[in-house]
Design a protein around this motif. Structure first.
Motif, PDB file in Angstrom:
ATOM      1  N   VAL A 266       0.826  -1.213   0.000  1.00  0.00           N
ATOM      2  CA  VAL A 266       0.000   0.000   0.000  1.00  0.00           C
ATOM      3  C   VAL A 266       0.863   1.267   0.000  1.00  0.00           C
ATOM      4  O   VAL A 266       0.578   2.204  -0.768  1.00  0.00           O
ATOM      5  CB  VAL A 266      -0.977  -0.009   1.189  1.00  0.00           C
ATOM      6  N   PRO A 267       1.933   1.360   0.822  1.00  0.00           N
ATOM      7  CA  PRO A 267       2.776   2.559   0.733  1.00  0.00           C
ATOM      8  C   PRO A 267       3.373   2.789  -0.649  1.00  0.00           C
ATOM      9  O   PRO A 267       3.487   3.939  -1.096  1.00  0.00           O
ATOM     10  CB  PRO A 267       3.871   2.293   1.778  1.00  0.00           C
ATOM     11  N   LEU A 268       3.748   1.727  -1.357  1.00  0.00           N
ATOM     12  CA  LEU A 268       4.304   1.898  -2.700  1.00  0.00           C
ATOM     13  C   LEU A 268       3.233   2.375  -3.679  1.00  0.00           C
ATOM     14  O   LEU A 268       3.500   3.238  -4.527  1.00  0.00           O
ATOM     15  CB  LEU A 268       4.917   0.588  -3.180  1.00  0.00           C
ATOM     16  N   VAL A 269       2.033   1.840  -3.567  1.00  0.00           N
ATOM     17  CA  VAL A 269       0.947   2.290  -4.443  1.00  0.00           C
ATOM     18  C   VAL A 269       0.614   3.756  -4.156  1.00  0.00           C
ATOM     19  O   VAL A 269       0.397   4.553  -5.084  1.00  0.00           O
ATOM     20  CB  VAL A 269      -0.290   1.395  -4.258  1.00  0.00           C
ATOM     21  N   ASP A 270       0.595   4.140  -2.882  1.00  0.00           N
ATOM     22  CA  ASP A 270       0.369   5.546  -2.526  1.00  0.00           C
ATOM     23  C   ASP A 270       1.461   6.438  -3.104  1.00  0.00           C
ATOM     24  O   ASP A 270       1.177   7.538  -3.610  1.00  0.00           O
ATOM     25  CB  ASP A 270       0.326   5.699  -1.010  1.00  0.00           C
ATOM     26  N   ALA A 271       2.711   5.963  -3.032  1.00  0.00           N
ATOM     27  CA  ALA A 271       3.825   6.762  -3.550  1.00  0.00           C
ATOM     28  C   ALA A 271       3.741   6.917  -5.061  1.00  0.00           C
ATOM     29  O   ALA A 271       4.066   7.983  -5.607  1.00  0.00           O
ATOM     30  CB  ALA A 271       5.147   6.115  -3.142  1.00  0.00           C
ATOM     31  N   VAL A 272       3.319   5.862  -5.769  1.00  0.00           N
ATOM     32  CA  VAL A 272       3.155   5.952  -7.224  1.00  0.00           C
ATOM     33  C   VAL A 272       2.090   6.986  -7.571  1.00  0.00           C
ATOM     34  O   VAL A 272       2.274   7.823  -8.463  1.00  0.00           O
ATOM     35  CB  VAL A 272       2.785   4.574  -7.808  1.00  0.00           C
ATOM     36  N   GLU A 273       0.972   6.947  -6.850  1.00  0.00           N
ATOM     37  CA  GLU A 273      -0.101   7.905  -7.119  1.00  0.00           C
ATOM     38  C   GLU A 273       0.348   9.339  -6.842  1.00  0.00           C
ATOM     39  O   GLU A 273       0.036  10.263  -7.604  1.00  0.00           O
ATOM     40  CB  GLU A 273      -1.325   7.558  -6.270  1.00  0.00           C
ATOM     41  N   LYS A 274       1.100   9.516  -5.777  1.00  0.00           N
ATOM     42  CA  LYS A 274       1.586  10.860  -5.444  1.00  0.00           C
ATOM     43  C   LYS A 274       2.632  11.331  -6.443  1.00  0.00           C
ATOM     44  O   LYS A 274       2.644  12.493  -6.839  1.00  0.00           O
ATOM     45  CB  LYS A 274       2.166  10.859  -4.026  1.00  0.00           C
ATOM     46  N   ARG A 275       3.528  10.424  -6.848  1.00  0.00           N
ATOM     47  CA  ARG A 275       4.604  10.792  -7.754  1.00  0.00           C
ATOM     48  C   ARG A 275       4.081  11.107  -9.151  1.00  0.00           C
ATOM     49  O   ARG A 275       4.558  12.045  -9.814  1.00  0.00           O
ATOM     50  CB  ARG A 275       5.616   9.652  -7.832  1.00  0.00           C
TER      51      ARG A 275
END
Length: 407
Positions: A266-275
């Motif tokens: 989940v943190p990686l998916v959140d980071a992709v969306e933010k990036r």
């Protein structure tokens, strides 16, 4: 004559233009043009007018990116290449920064280098790359710049304390015996005694740090590294995560101390969306990333996830169901198993290997990222960000006609 003219002492070893030697399509010229398109104000902040002029950040950034594209991760090797290699000399504009200057650039601009990765991702997405229809996530262990033999444990620290105490007592007895006999002999100097006492006083603090860290063993040379399980046993190092788009662009990267991957999805998916400013449609990861709470959360967000649990991973590898496995009760867990048993879902999941694993293979085998050069979580994160940025730029180089058309 049988041979061409050969004379190493000729007056002009190179033609007037470097492009005549390297060719117009060389990657160094592309890197030069790409960096010139980026916003470098974050690198320029902090420099003052007083004192001797510094090397331009664009110069140092270009040579580092080209170095990581070639697998040159050592600042001393880079210093040598800048002096001897024609492409490096072109990017440096004839300047010859030493290894200290090159190393300080990485140390000084950690945040700006991470922001640079975002700029390169945005540049790639503006040219049609970095599509988020399917994002594959994976991790790898990268060795730290630390010795496995220099490790602190409660047992070794207590043994060291006992050894120092015995050594001090033995020398004290020798000094007393020599003083009474008035015979010459080797005595402990004041400097040696002070050094031993200083080491003895530091052991309680080291024990306390080890206790607070919650670790059974801790590296002395790189205290922030961790012993992480991998296929060969345990690696003293860090966990490097990447999220890769379906056209092999790294859309997220990070370095952690996590011993496993189950809390990273989940943190990686959140980071992709933010990036990227966009939510991925499909996300795939191996069984190490499976956690029921994460699968449920991604489903609630409308993200189509393909993450098998450990039992289903064995089913996919063997091609048949595991006999005697415990039944699943959560409806989302059941849907995941049904989706991955379906031929269409299984094909999507198998696509994960072709997306993310070649990227990690290139970074580790070709780009020298099997071991970090620096120590500490923040510093190795800069190395990984540089390697990922250089990788994305070389991917863009394959699409250089699109960049030239947009210029």
């Amino acid at each position: 004559m049988k041979f061409l003219t050969y004379n190493p002492e000729q007056a002009y070893l190179l033609p007037p233009s470097v492009r005549e030697v390297l060719g117009e399509d060389h990657v160094c010229f592309f890197l030069h043009r790409a960096v010139e398109r980026l916003e470098l104000s974050a690198f320029e902040e902090g420099y003052v007018e007083e004192g001797r002029p510094a090397y331009h950040p664009a110069l140092l950034l270009k040579v580092w990116l080209y170095a990581y594209a070639l697998g040159v991760t050592s600042e001393r090797r880079l210093e040598q290449r800048v002096r001897e290699d024609l492409a490096f000399r072109y990017l440096a504009g004839g300047a010859t920064p030493d290894f200290w200057t090159l190393n300080q650039f990485r140390t000084r601009h950690a945040r700006a280098l991470n922001d640079l990765f975002t700029q390169v991702v945005e540049l790639a997405r503006s040219l049609g790359m970095g599509r988020l229809g399917h994002v594959a996530v994976d991790s790898t262990r990268i060795a730290a710049n630390a010795s496995r033999d220099r490790v602190e444990t409660v047992r070794t620290l207590r043994a060291e304390r006992s050894r120092i105490r015995r050594q001090i007592r033995r020398w004290q007895k020798q000094c007393a015996a020599q003083a009474s006999d008035e015979a010459p002999g080797q005595q402990l100097s004041a400097e040696q005694m002070a050094a031993l006492e200083q080491r003895l006083e530091a052991i309680p603090r080291r024990l306390e740090r080890l206790r607070k860290s919650g670790l059974e063993r801790r590296s002395e040379t790189d205290p922030e590294s961790r012993f992480l399980r991998d296929r060969k046993g345990f690696t003293l190092g860090y966990t490097a995560d990447v999220a890769v788009s379906e056209d092999h662009l790294i859309v997220e990267q990070r370095v952690t101390q996590q011993p496993n991957d189950c809390g990273s999805l989940v943190p990686l998916v959140d980071a992709v969306e933010k990036r990227c400013g966009e939510r991925p449609q499909k996300v795939s990861a191996d069984a190490g990333f499976f956690r029921l709470e994460a699968v449920v959360e991604l489903a609630e967000r409308g993200i189509d996830a393909y993450v098998p649990d450990s039992v289903q991973a064995r089913e996919l590898n063997r091609g048949k169901r595991v006999v005697g496995a415990a039944p699943v009760r959560h409806p989302e867990h059941r849907r995941m198993r049904q989706k991955l048993r379906d031929p269409v879902g299984r094909a999507v999941y198998q696509r994960r290997k072709a997306i993310v694993e070649p990227v990690i293979g290139v970074l580790k085998e070709q780009r020298g990222m099997r071991q970090f050069r620096r120590r500490g979580l923040a510093k190795v994160a800069v190395e990984w960000a540089l390697a990922a940025t250089a990788f994305n730029l070389t991917r863009l180089w394959r699409k250089k006609t699109a960049l030239d058309a947009a210029s």
